[in-house]
Write a protein that holds these residues in place. Structure first.
Motif: not given
Length: 327
Positions: A44, A47-48, A281, A285
């Motif tokens: 996950t 992918n981001k 990113r 998170d």
């Protein structure tokens, strides 16, 4: 041989710092995630991160020439809407659809390049205008969210390879090997740096300035289309979202800065921008893992970006000769 190490360290300092920053942040994220560093968590996150990293590569090519492409997000949105329309059907139809999406992205980039090179408009003005046009085309293709994509291809691109390795990271690594590395070693790739370092000096040295700029914008559009295609693989649909286009454009600039690419041009690499994207990113998170209020997250990310820009520009204040920046 050893005397070359200080030069190489200075040359790749931004990339190394971005890599170290990403490793530290991701280690903190994995250690505090409720599920730990499982294969699903890693996939996950990959992918981001890959989506933004591809767009950061696109932005890097233009920034190296001392320009900026404010249409990359809208090209991504256009590619997303187009892919949700034509990347369907039999394997042959799907392959032709993928080629069509990539060709559309390259055409958008080429239009940007022609306006900047032939029309001699400032990149920021030209790409704001073309970005609006590309968004209008995307809206005409997909008035409401929807569409479809070849599920087998989407699962292959966003799933896991044997051993739990995220397929998206393999895709990203392939783009570096097939696009960035050959370009970086080519004559036109070196011309990108020369143009960004000093366009008048590059002209006097016989560097093909116009071809280098046109290549940069065309490749930027192509990579933005790859990002739009990958977005379609993640969402299984298309959406003409102006918010997504604008947000990802700003995020791509943030990733470039965090990756050590100079907004003045001529310094940095796409690899550094990739790690900058992964780091940016991961910041989001981390905010999620530590349960920071959603309303505070954009503020915190903005502070991080502002700090990165200030640090990246700080050494320019100490430079007496602009050539020292590229030494």
């Amino acid at each position: 041989m050893n005397s070359d190490w200080p030069y190489h360290l200075r040359q790749h300092r931004g990339t190394l710092l971005a890599f170290l920053g990403f490793v530290v942040m991701f280690a903190i994220y994995a250690a505090n995630h409720s599920a730990g560093l499982s294969a699903n968590v890693a996939t996950t996150a990959a992918n981001k991160g890959t989506l933004l990293a591809i767009l950061a590569m696109a932005q890097t090519l233009v920034v190296l020439t001392s320009g900026i492409d404010l249409s990359v997000g809208m090209v991504m949105v256009l590619a997303n809407c187009l892919a949700s329309t034509i990347v369907v059907g039999t394997p042959l139809e799907t392959a032709l659809g993928v080629l069509g999406v990539l060709a559309a992205g390259a055409a958008c980039g080429a239009v940007n390049g022609l306006i900047v090179v032939v029309g001699r408009l400032q990149p920021i003005v030209a790409t704001i205008a073309t970005g609006s046009v590309y968004y209008g085309i995307a809206l005409a293709l997909r008035r409401v969210p929807g569409g479809d994509v070849n599920a087998s291809l989407a699962d292959l691109a966003t799933g896991q390879l044997p051993g739990g390795v995220p397929a998206s990271l393999v895709l990203l690594f392939g783009l570096v090997l097939l696009v960035w590395m050959p370009l970086r070693r080519s004559a036109l790739g070196r011309a990108l740096y020369a143009v960004g370092s000093s366009e008048p000096a590059a002209y006097m040295s016989g560097v093909p300035i116009q071809r280098a700029k046109l290549l940069a914008y065309t490749m930027s559009g192509l990579l933005a289309a790859v990002a739009g295609l990958f977005l379609t693989f993640i969402t299984y649909s298309g959406e003409a979202s102006a918010a997504n286009g604008s947000t990802y454009t700003l995020y791509s600039i943030a990733a470039v800065v965090l990756g050590g690419v100079s907004l003045f041009g001529g310094v940095g690499s796409a690899v550094g921008a990739i790690f900058g994207a992964l780091m940016f990113r991961t910041i989001g998170d981390l905010l999620f893992v530590f349960n920071l209020e959603p309303l505070w997250q954009p503020l915190f990310q903005g502070v991080v970006l502002a700090a990165a820009v200030c640090l990246g520009s700080a050494r320019l204040l100490r430079v007496k000769n602009r050539l020292d920046v590229y030494g």
